[in-house]
Design a protein around this motif. Structure first.
Motif, mmCIF file in Angstrom:
data_model
loop_
_atom_site.group_PDB
_atom_site.id
_atom_site.type_symbol
_atom_site.label_atom_id
_atom_site.label_comp_id
_atom_site.label_asym_id
_atom_site.label_seq_id
_atom_site.Cartn_x
_atom_site.Cartn_y
_atom_site.Cartn_z
ATOM 1 N N GLY A 1 0.808 -1.212 0.000
ATOM 2 C CA GLY A 1 0.000 0.000 0.000
ATOM 3 C C GLY A 1 0.841 1.261 0.000
ATOM 4 N N VAL A 2 1.886 1.290 0.815
ATOM 5 C CA VAL A 2 2.756 2.461 0.890
ATOM 6 C C VAL A 2 3.478 2.684 -0.435
ATOM 7 N N MET A 3 4.021 1.619 -1.022
ATOM 8 C CA MET A 3 4.788 1.765 -2.266
ATOM 9 C C MET A 3 3.887 2.134 -3.443
ATOM 10 N N PHE A 4 2.744 1.491 -3.551
ATOM 11 C CA PHE A 4 1.811 1.758 -4.659
ATOM 12 C C PHE A 4 1.307 3.205 -4.600
ATOM 13 N N LEU A 5 0.853 3.624 -3.426
ATOM 14 C CA LEU A 5 0.338 4.978 -3.278
ATOM 15 C C LEU A 5 1.441 6.010 -3.472
ATOM 16 N N GLY A 6 2.623 5.728 -2.926
ATOM 17 C CA GLY A 6 3.748 6.660 -3.065
ATOM 18 C C GLY A 6 4.135 6.883 -4.506
ATOM 19 N N LEU A 7 4.215 5.801 -5.297
ATOM 20 C CA LEU A 7 4.575 5.935 -6.710
ATOM 21 C C LEU A 7 3.489 6.668 -7.493
ATOM 22 N N SER A 8 2.226 6.415 -7.179
ATOM 23 C CA SER A 8 1.133 7.110 -7.878
ATOM 24 C C SER A 8 1.171 8.607 -7.582
ATOM 25 N N ILE A 9 1.454 8.970 -6.332
ATOM 26 C CA ILE A 9 1.545 10.392 -5.973
ATOM 27 C C ILE A 9 2.687 11.060 -6.726
ATOM 28 N N LEU A 10 3.859 10.418 -6.758
ATOM 29 C CA LEU A 10 5.001 11.003 -7.460
ATOM 30 C C LEU A 10 4.726 11.107 -8.957
ATOM 31 N N ALA A 11 4.100 10.065 -9.528
ATOM 32 C CA ALA A 11 3.791 10.098 -10.967
ATOM 33 C C ALA A 11 2.826 11.240 -11.278
ATOM 34 N N SER A 12 1.869 11.491 -10.370
ATOM 35 C CA SER A 12 0.908 12.571 -10.605
ATOM 36 C C SER A 12 1.572 13.945 -10.550
ATOM 37 N N LYS A 13 2.637 14.089 -9.785
ATOM 38 C CA LYS A 13 3.339 15.368 -9.675
ATOM 39 C C LYS A 13 4.387 15.541 -10.778
ATOM 40 N N LEU A 14 5.019 14.427 -11.172
ATOM 41 C CA LEU A 14 6.086 14.498 -12.176
ATOM 42 C C LEU A 14 5.546 14.458 -13.607
ATOM 43 N N HIS A 15 4.289 14.000 -13.787
ATOM 44 C CA HIS A 15 3.674 13.869 -15.118
ATOM 45 C C HIS A 15 4.485 12.921 -16.012
ATOM 46 N N THR A 16 4.789 11.761 -15.490
ATOM 47 C CA THR A 16 5.534 10.759 -16.268
ATOM 48 C C THR A 16 4.566 10.018 -17.182
ATOM 49 N N VAL A 17 4.795 10.099 -18.475
ATOM 50 C CA VAL A 17 3.932 9.463 -19.467
ATOM 51 C C VAL A 17 4.570 8.134 -19.891
ATOM 52 N N PRO A 18 3.810 7.043 -19.906
ATOM 53 C CA PRO A 18 4.378 5.756 -20.318
ATOM 54 C C PRO A 18 4.839 5.780 -21.773
ATOM 55 N N PHE A 19 5.869 4.995 -22.074
ATOM 56 C CA PHE A 19 6.353 4.846 -23.448
ATOM 57 C C PHE A 19 5.549 3.754 -24.141
ATOM 58 N N GLU A 20 5.371 3.945 -25.433
ATOM 59 C CA GLU A 20 4.564 2.998 -26.205
ATOM 60 C C GLU A 20 5.155 1.598 -26.174
#
Length: 774
Positions: free
Chosen positions: A293-312
């Motif tokens: 839970g801590v790792m999943f939520l932490g990564l989602s929060i960082l991704a939402s702030k950094l705007h990391t877009v997945p590569f095709e």
């Protein structure tokens, strides 16, 4: 003068007859996997909580490395940068599901501490057929877990070393082979090997999330740049969902469902924990869920702030982009980035280890219920279910090759099966609470009932939103597999009925008046001579050798050789076979001997065993056809008498001539069997003497391990006879008037004391005082 009778002595540990060397395949297996483990060492293979977390939680923990990315893959195409506002709420919704699963499986572990998880819960509460749906769903998901894990691990590797992307399929297959090999070496061995990478990943995540949250707190987080190769951003809309339809949001939620797979693993492997197993398993389950839970939520929060877009193409991964942006450039940043990628790759690859720990165990449960091949119930060289491990590795490798090791092609197949098992497990636990009404059953009913509803909704969402992307394959495949498993079970039931029906009557059936032994021979050689010698040992009413004359000249030569060797005490019958239908002639000859209904016929076939495959190809297998057809006749029995060219030539000469074979018979490399009894000199209880030292008519106190046990039929004189062995020899121990004694079974360590006597030609202590050891 009367010959002096030799007094009996204790039985030696190793047989006095020279044994053939182990086969090459066994020697290679022992070299690769280590020495075989004794069954009684199974308790020593149990795991403590730290090691068990690495073995059973790697799949669940590794999901945090790609679950956020899978959510973003759906959202960024639909709503562009609006995806970064939706990813955290969707993550929180998935963590609510995770929380209910943790609470539910804590109750499952306590109620069913013997393992089996969803399969056993469903079987006990809904019946055997619904249990197959849960079992098949989990088994298919375990195969997919291995495929997804190694594909994701390969993606992490190619994110750091992009030049390897063209080799991702062989790399992924190689990862499967390495993990399978580690598990074939045993549970404890694999736990030791795989524990370090799991904790290495957790440490990297602590550093990444800690540093990322620090920078976010002080407004130092950068923004990811849009570059070629990334997914094309969709258009942001208005409203709470930023223009996304409910279907898109549910699709993203379903893609994030991969994050909670692996929760059931601990409930399937409770017996692998050290005692008290169920308490240790529940504690490990909570630790696993909290960490995820801590790792999943932490990564989602960082991704939402950094705007990391997945590569095709899937590489670099989102977690790799987050690591690069958080750590920055420079020597320290590069070191931390490559450490993160190494940890991610290892945990993703080793997530497959959870399936290798649980798939064979679950398959053994289903095989024990006759719904899978019985070979899956057998523990192998290192006390693991080796056949299940090998099957899982092969199935996952085929899937990896078929999908090109691309995570995005595997994910749609993922999670449908596991959420089906989640639903059935929690519904089963709800019914368990209603049936037994144990203390706290009402709160348990609420948790499991709502959890079953929640996971059912998630399962339907996943099936619907991913149906056209590949989920249809699982939806269709599970019922088909269940159908075939039910057919297999019926086949086993039919076989069991025919084999077990009227057993007492068959055993006690009257013995036929005559016994005729026929030795089928093609030529007079050592193989035929040995078969004839064995036939004589059966002491039949009639013994004769039979040759089928396909070539009259050869038949005449055999008859001449028969007379020349003075074998007139064994009749040779030459049977004309003008149409050269050898098998038919053999059946007719046996049928003639059976005429009258008062004769039991034993057919002996000299079986020449050739060492190499090439030699076996050079010689025909007619004897196999004869054995199959003759054995169909009532009261006709077929026995092959083996003659091994690589070992038994000298022994066969000795058998025919009556001389003892020299010690070097075979190849001179024979070693006596080594028997480990558990009672060495230094571990012998006080006052106990070595079994090798006991003699007839002396009072002796000896200790050892029960190595053999003779069971008397109910109609016979009640007697329990066991074989007791220490590190020096073996001794019989006889309890008259008893058929069984509580605590005495194969593997029991005990001390006995009494008078040593001659019992049926062997030394024994009859009706001794005894003491059982823990």
């Amino acid at each position: 003068m009367r010959a002096e009778t030799r007094a009996p002595e204790p039985q030696p540990l190793a047989p006095e007859v020279a044994l053939p060397p182990d086969r090459l395949t066994y020697r290679l297996k022992a070299k690769l996997l280590g020495n075989p483990l004794h069954t009684e060492e199974l308790d020593h293979e149990r795991l403590g909580k730290p090691t068990a977390l690495a073995v059973f939680a790697s799949d669940n923990l590794s999901s945090s490395a790609y679950a956020t990315e899978e959510i973003l893959r759906v959202l960024v195409i639909a709503v562009g940068i609006g995806a970064f506002s939706l990813v955290v709420p969707i993550t929180i919704a998935m963590l609510v599901v995770l929380g209910f699963l943790i609470l539910s499986y804590r109750q499952t572990i306590k109620a069913y501490p013997t393992a089996g998880g969803a399969y056993v819960v469903t079987r006990d509460n809904f019946g055997i057929i619904p249990a197959q749906i849960a079992g098949v769903s989990l088994l298919t998901d375990y195969i997919l877990t291995v495929s997804v894990s190694v594909a994701a691990g390969t993606a992490a590797l190619t994110s750091a070393f992009h030049g390897l992307i063209d080799f991702r399929v062989p790399i992924a297959v190689g990862f499967i082979a390495v993990i399978a090999y580690g598990n074939l070496r045993g549970v404890r061995e694999s736990g030791k090997v795989f524990a370090l990478p799991t904790y290495f990943f957790i440490l990297n995540m602590v550093v990444l999330l800690g540093l990322g949250m620090w920078k976010m707190l002080f407004g130092e987080l950068p923004r990811a740049e849009q570059v070629d190769g990334m997914l094309e951003l969709g258009k942001v809309g208005g409203g709470v969902l930023y223009g996304a339809s409910l279907f898109i949001v549910l699709h993203a939620f379903a893609s994030g469902g991969a994050a909670v797979t692996g929760v059931e693993a601990i409930s399937n492997g409770v017996p692998a924990f050290r005692k008290p197993a169920w308490k240790n398993a529940r504690t490990t389950l909570v630790i696993m869920g909290t960490a995820l839970g801590v790792m999943f939520l932490g990564l989602s929060i960082l991704a939402s702030k950094l705007h990391t877009v997945p590569f095709e193409e899937g590489s670099p991964t989102v977690i790799a982009q987050i690591g690069h942006l958080i750590y920055g450039k420079g020597a320290l940043g590069d070191a931390l980035f490559y450490s993160l990628q190494a940890g991610t790759m290892l945990i993703l690859v080793l997530a497959a280890n959870t399936s290798f720990a649980d798939f064979p165990r679950l398959a053994s449960f289903q095989a024990g219920d006759s719904f899978l091949p019985r070979q899956l119930t057998k523990r192998g060289h290192r006390l693991v279910f080796s056949n299940g491990i090998v099957f899982l590795a092969l199935a996952a490798a085929v899937l990896v090759v078929a999908t090109g090791a691309e995570v995005e092609r595997l994910i749609p197949l993922y999670a449908v099966g596991v959420f089906t098992s989640f639903t059935m497990s929690q519904a089963g636990m709800a019914r368990h609470h209603i049936r037994f009404k144990e203390p706290g059953w009402k709160s348990g009913l609420v948790i499991n009932g709502f959890g079953a509803f929640l996971t059912l909704v998630v399962d339907v969402v996943i099936a619907v939103t991913k149906f056209t992307h590949g989920a249809w394959l699982i939806v269709v495949a599970v019922p088909i597999f269940v159908f075939f498993l039910v057919r297999l079970a019926r086949q086993y039931e039919t076989e069991a009925y025919h084999l077990e029906h009227d057993v007492p009557e068959a055993v006690s059936a009257p013995i036929l008046r005559r016994h005729v032994v026929l030795v089928f021979i093609d030529r007079l050689d050592l193989a035929a001579a040995r078969a004839i010698q064995y036939g004589r040992s059966l002491r039949p009413d009639e013994l004769r050798a039979v040759h089928f004359a396909l070539d009259q000249q050869r038949a005449d030569e055999l008859a001449g050789a028969w007379r020349a060797h003075g074998l007139s005490n064994v009749a040779l019958e030459v049977v004309d076979c003008p149409d050269r239908r050898l098998t038919r002639a053999a059946v007719t000859t046996v049928a003639d001997a059976l005429a009258g209904g008062e004769t039991e016929v034993s057919v002996l076939l000299p079986d020449r065993k050739y060492k190499g495959l090439w030699h076996r190809i050079l010689h025909d297998q007619t004897a196999d056809d004869i054995a199959v057809e003759v054995s169909r006749l009532p009261h006709a029995n077929v026995t092959t008498v083996p003659f091994h060219f690589d070992f038994e030539a000298v022994e066969a000469v000795a058998a025919v001539s009556g001389a003892a074979p020299p010690p070097s018979a075979g190849n001179g490399k024979v070693k006596p069997a080594v028997v480990e009894t558990g009672f060495a000199e230094e571990g012998r209880p006080h006052g106990a003497m070595p079994i090798r030292s006991v003699r007839q008519r002396m009072k002796a106190r000896v200790s050892g391990r029960v190595e053999g046990l003779r069971v008397q039929p109910m109609a016979g004189t009640p007697t329990l006879e066991i074989t007791l062995a220490d590190d020096t020899a073996k001794l019989s121990v006889v309890f008259l008037g008893r058929r069984q004694i509580a605590g005495i079974e194969i593997g029991t360590h005990m001390t006995v004391e009494g008078m040593v006597v001659d019992h049926r030609g062997r030394l024994a202590i009859v009706n001794p005082a005894y003491e059982l050891h823990a």
